[in-house]
Design an enzyme around this catalytic site. Sequence first.
Site, PDB file in Angstrom:
ATOM      1  N   GLN A  22     -12.473  42.309  -1.847  1.00 44.63           N
ATOM      2  CA  GLN A  22     -12.624  43.195  -0.700  1.00 44.63           C
ATOM      3  C   GLN A  22     -13.663  44.237  -1.055  1.00 44.63           C
ATOM      4  O   GLN A  22     -14.108  44.325  -2.191  1.00 44.63           O
ATOM      5  CB  GLN A  22     -11.293  43.888  -0.368  1.00 44.63           C
ATOM      6  CG  GLN A  22     -10.774  44.781  -1.494  1.00 44.63           C
ATOM      7  CD  GLN A  22      -9.431  45.384  -1.168  1.00 44.63           C
ATOM      8  OE1 GLN A  22      -8.499  44.682  -0.785  1.00 44.63           O
ATOM      9  NE2 GLN A  22      -9.308  46.690  -1.325  1.00 44.63           N
ATOM     10  N   SER A 101      -8.380  37.184  -5.304  1.00 43.48           N
ATOM     11  CA  SER A 101      -8.370  36.532  -3.990  1.00 43.48           C
ATOM     12  C   SER A 101      -9.720  35.862  -3.703  1.00 43.48           C
ATOM     13  O   SER A 101     -10.132  34.963  -4.433  1.00 43.48           O
ATOM     14  CB  SER A 101      -8.006  37.553  -2.907  1.00 43.48           C
ATOM     15  OG  SER A 101      -7.822  36.934  -1.664  1.00 43.48           O
ATOM     16  N   LEU A 102     -10.436  36.304  -2.673  1.00 45.65           N
ATOM     17  CA  LEU A 102     -11.764  35.767  -2.382  1.00 45.65           C
ATOM     18  C   LEU A 102     -12.667  35.819  -3.608  1.00 45.65           C
ATOM     19  O   LEU A 102     -13.504  34.932  -3.834  1.00 45.65           O
ATOM     20  CB  LEU A 102     -12.406  36.553  -1.243  1.00 45.65           C
ATOM     21  CG  LEU A 102     -13.916  36.343  -1.056  1.00 45.65           C
ATOM     22  CD1 LEU A 102     -14.195  34.971  -0.467  1.00 45.65           C
ATOM     23  CD2 LEU A 102     -14.528  37.443  -0.223  1.00 45.65           C
ATOM     24  N   ARG A 126     -13.352  28.977   5.186  1.00 40.63           N
ATOM     25  CA  ARG A 126     -12.041  29.504   4.792  1.00 40.63           C
ATOM     26  C   ARG A 126     -11.629  30.652   5.722  1.00 40.63           C
ATOM     27  O   ARG A 126     -10.491  30.720   6.186  1.00 40.63           O
ATOM     28  CB  ARG A 126     -12.101  29.988   3.342  1.00 40.63           C
ATOM     29  CG  ARG A 126     -10.822  30.622   2.789  1.00 40.63           C
ATOM     30  CD  ARG A 126     -11.061  31.013   1.333  1.00 40.63           C
ATOM     31  NE  ARG A 126      -9.892  31.573   0.670  1.00 40.63           N
ATOM     32  CZ  ARG A 126      -9.650  32.867   0.498  1.00 40.63           C
ATOM     33  NH1 ARG A 126     -10.498  33.762   0.997  1.00 40.63           N
ATOM     34  NH2 ARG A 126      -8.572  33.282  -0.159  1.00 40.63           N
ATOM     35  N   HIS A 212      -2.389  35.265   1.805  1.00 37.00           N
ATOM     36  CA  HIS A 212      -1.440  34.935   0.738  1.00 37.00           C
ATOM     37  C   HIS A 212       0.020  35.022   1.173  1.00 37.00           C
ATOM     38  O   HIS A 212       0.862  35.578   0.463  1.00 37.00           O
ATOM     39  CB  HIS A 212      -1.700  35.811  -0.491  1.00 37.00           C
ATOM     40  CG  HIS A 212      -3.133  35.850  -0.902  1.00 37.00           C
ATOM     41  ND1 HIS A 212      -3.805  34.738  -1.375  1.00 37.00           N
ATOM     42  CD2 HIS A 212      -4.052  36.856  -0.855  1.00 37.00           C
ATOM     43  CE1 HIS A 212      -5.065  35.062  -1.628  1.00 37.00           C
ATOM     44  NE2 HIS A 212      -5.238  36.328  -1.312  1.00 37.00           N
ATOM     45  N   GLN A 261      -3.664  28.978  -3.541  1.00 33.95           N
ATOM     46  CA  GLN A 261      -3.922  30.424  -3.552  1.00 33.95           C
ATOM     47  C   GLN A 261      -3.877  31.034  -2.163  1.00 33.95           C
ATOM     48  O   GLN A 261      -3.476  32.176  -1.972  1.00 33.95           O
ATOM     49  CB  GLN A 261      -5.296  30.691  -4.191  1.00 33.95           C
ATOM     50  CG  GLN A 261      -5.685  32.158  -4.315  1.00 33.95           C
ATOM     51  CD  GLN A 261      -7.056  32.454  -3.747  1.00 33.95           C
ATOM     52  OE1 GLN A 261      -7.330  32.181  -2.582  1.00 33.95           O
ATOM     53  NE2 GLN A 261      -7.928  32.999  -4.577  1.00 33.95           N
TER      54      GLN A 261
END
Length: 322
Positions: A22, A101-102, A126, A212, A261
């Site tokens: 982020q 995450s990303l 995604r 998630h 994930q």
Amino acid sequence: MASAPDMVKKQPTRIAVIFPGQGSQVVGMTSELAETYPEIRDTFTEASDALGEDLWAICQDEEKLNQTQYTQPALLTASIAIWRILKQKIDTPPCYLAGHSLGEYSALCAAGVLSLGDAVTLVHKRGQLMQEAVVGVDTAMAAVLGLEDNRVENLCEQATEHVADAVVDAANFNSPGQVVISGNAAGVSAVIDKVQNTGKKAISLKVSVPSHCALMEPASSALAEILAAIKFDQATIPVIQNRHARVESSAVGIKQALTEQLSQPVLWSKTMQELADKQINVLIECGSGNVLSNLAKRQAQPITSYPTDKPARLDKLMEVLS
């Protein structure tokens, strides 16, 4: 006889590079760095060509940038642009990479598993899948502060069992005492109420999709089909992935971890502990902002982390490593 200072050996520098998932500062960051480093605009041009849309222009369009299908490729491109600068500057190669995450996709791209073009188009898709999975659903995320991980998990289970239509899961285990929950509004609201009843804090987060959690299972299944068609190369640097906080060595294992994930929690505290156990003593945050550097201070075994999203911060890192 050697003096005491002479007898103390300097600890070898063991670097890991971590990639954020982020970053609200992506616009200012890219503009400021681009004034000094041509790699920034060059990387955005390459990513834009692959995506078929002008990512640099999207970064200047706040409304469009806030849509997750554009946020994700913009953040990944910014991270890879900084990574290309770092590779020219640092003499000691990193021992490991990891991404939150990303950011895991950025790490895999930096490790050579994915090309930039494939990575950008993949995370764009995604984002679309994530948005499509919650059409018509009132969703939410919140950061729970001051409770143990298992207590937050228990509160999510209680809400799911006892509140009508509630969907809520522990999504990000960020650091001891900080867990992000994710789900529909009914579920997240119920957990927030329970947290406040304990005297602890729960802060609602402004997000476009609830990452998630169980709501992402349809997106996860669709993502698996897309990943199956993409060629993954051998990593040049090991990547510790979110799913199990470990390195997956095969393309099949990496793709499976990426698939899971999406609807399973980010084990960031365990990832940071894994790096500490591997004697990492310098972290470099490669991307927008300094969220991960701040989280590094709160881990059970803190590791000093240096953000790189501004020229002055890059200069500071170079001083430390010189």
